[in-house]
Design a protein around this motif. Structure first.
Motif, PDB file in Angstrom:
ATOM      1  N   SER A  20      45.892  47.325  37.969  1.00  0.00           N
ATOM      2  CA  SER A  20      46.197  46.595  36.727  1.00  0.00           C
ATOM      3  C   SER A  20      47.128  45.414  36.928  1.00  0.00           C
ATOM      4  CB  SER A  20      46.809  47.549  35.702  1.00  0.00           C
ATOM      5  OG  SER A  20      45.881  48.529  35.355  1.00  0.00           O
ATOM      6  N   HIS A  21      48.010  45.481  37.912  1.00  0.00           N
ATOM      7  CA  HIS A  21      48.983  44.403  38.096  1.00  0.00           C
ATOM      8  C   HIS A  21      48.447  43.266  38.967  1.00  0.00           C
ATOM      9  CE1 HIS A  21      49.523  46.962  41.616  1.00  0.00           C
ATOM     10  NE2 HIS A  21      50.105  45.947  42.222  1.00  0.00           N
ATOM     11  N   TRP A  22      47.239  43.386  39.505  1.00  0.00           N
ATOM     12  CA  TRP A  22      46.640  42.295  40.262  1.00  0.00           C
ATOM     13  C   TRP A  22      46.093  41.247  39.295  1.00  0.00           C
ATOM     14  CZ3 TRP A  22      43.361  44.006  45.081  1.00  0.00           C
ATOM     15  CH2 TRP A  22      44.154  44.814  45.911  1.00  0.00           C
ATOM     16  N   GLU A  23      45.951  40.030  39.793  1.00  0.00           N
ATOM     17  CA  GLU A  23      45.352  38.940  39.016  1.00  0.00           C
ATOM     18  C   GLU A  23      43.971  38.620  39.579  1.00  0.00           C
ATOM     19  OE1 GLU A  23      48.639  35.908  37.608  1.00  0.00           O
ATOM     20  OE2 GLU A  23      48.737  36.157  39.784  1.00  0.00           O
ATOM     21  N   THR A  24      43.228  37.831  38.863  1.00  0.00           N
ATOM     22  CA  THR A  24      42.008  37.221  39.392  1.00  0.00           C
ATOM     23  C   THR A  24      42.138  35.722  39.176  1.00  0.00           C
ATOM     24  OG1 THR A  24      40.859  37.546  37.292  1.00  0.00           O
ATOM     25  CG2 THR A  24      40.524  39.227  38.997  1.00  0.00           C
ATOM     26  N   LYS A  25      41.827  34.965  40.226  1.00  0.00           N
ATOM     27  CA  LYS A  25      41.916  33.502  40.148  1.00  0.00           C
ATOM     28  C   LYS A  25      40.780  32.880  40.938  1.00  0.00           C
ATOM     29  CE  LYS A  25      46.930  33.023  39.633  1.00  0.00           C
ATOM     30  NZ  LYS A  25      48.142  32.445  40.226  1.00  0.00           N
ATOM     31  N   ARG A  26      40.483  31.641  40.590  1.00  0.00           N
ATOM     32  CA  ARG A  26      39.489  30.889  41.352  1.00  0.00           C
ATOM     33  C   ARG A  26      40.053  30.539  42.727  1.00  0.00           C
ATOM     34  NH1 ARG A  26      35.315  29.215  38.142  1.00  0.00           N
ATOM     35  NH2 ARG A  26      35.712  29.296  35.898  1.00  0.00           N
TER      36      ARG A  26
END
Length: 195
Positions: A20-26
């Protein structure tokens, strides 16, 4: 076995859930393609892809004979990642991702990407290698031979843990790889001894 307290959908089909604490980015949030050529011929020895790494080419003869070719090569710095985005519809075997660990040059036919200052390249190197292993690049590219460009690659959504976790992931996988390599060498030694 789940190692985190909570997870969420990543929105990335080949990943599924992430902590849950991870992000997703380009990818473009962490890399750009502004890589210079070796125009002043500062580096006279080129590198090549070799099983997912960059290895020196074995030039023979006088290095000045290579100048006309090597001034057009891409100049890589430590932390740059190179992608062999050529012939994506023909070659399903090659390992297409390599991390530059020193100043070097490589043919500009490959796609080099340069990290922004806060990007930890070793994590992304392993992540892109995982994508390569899944053959995710093979559905990309343009032209008859399907060649990957940064314009297509930059839109890829990637899972981004906090930087300290990225470093722990790289350390863990590096240690495991060394252990596996040692076990394989030992098995090979035993095989030769008993043959």
């Amino acid at each position: 076995m789940k190692r985190y307290n909570s997870y969420k959908l990543s929105g990335i089909s080949w990943i599924g859930e992430i902590p849950s604490h991870w992000e997703t980015k380009r990818l473009s949030s962490h890399f750009h393609d502004k890589v210079s050529n070796n125009t002043d011929y500062t580096i006279q020895r080129a590198h090549k892809f070799y099983y997912g790494t960059l290895a020196p080419k074995n030039e023979t003869g006088n290095l000045s004979d290579y100048k006309d070719t090597y001034v057009g090569y891409s100049h890589l710095y430590p932390g740059d990642i190179v992608i062999n985005g050529l012939n994506l519809n023909y070659d399903f075997v090659s390992q297409r991702i390599a991390l530059a660990e020193e100043d070097c040059i490589i043919t500009s036919a490959y796609l080099p990407i340069r990290p922004y200052n806060t990007t930890y390249s070793p994590y992304f190197n392993l992540l892109l290698k995982a994508m390569d292993f899944q053959k995710l690049f093979h559905g990309m590219g343009t032209g008859i031979r399907l060649t990957l460009s940064f314009n297509e690659l930059k839109a890829q959504i990637l899972p981004i843990p906090p930087i300290d976790e990225q470093k722990r992931i790289v350390e863990f996988l590096s240690t495991k790889t060394l252990q596996i390599d040692a076990q394989q060498r030992e098995r090979e030694r035993e095989r030769v001894t008993t043959a």
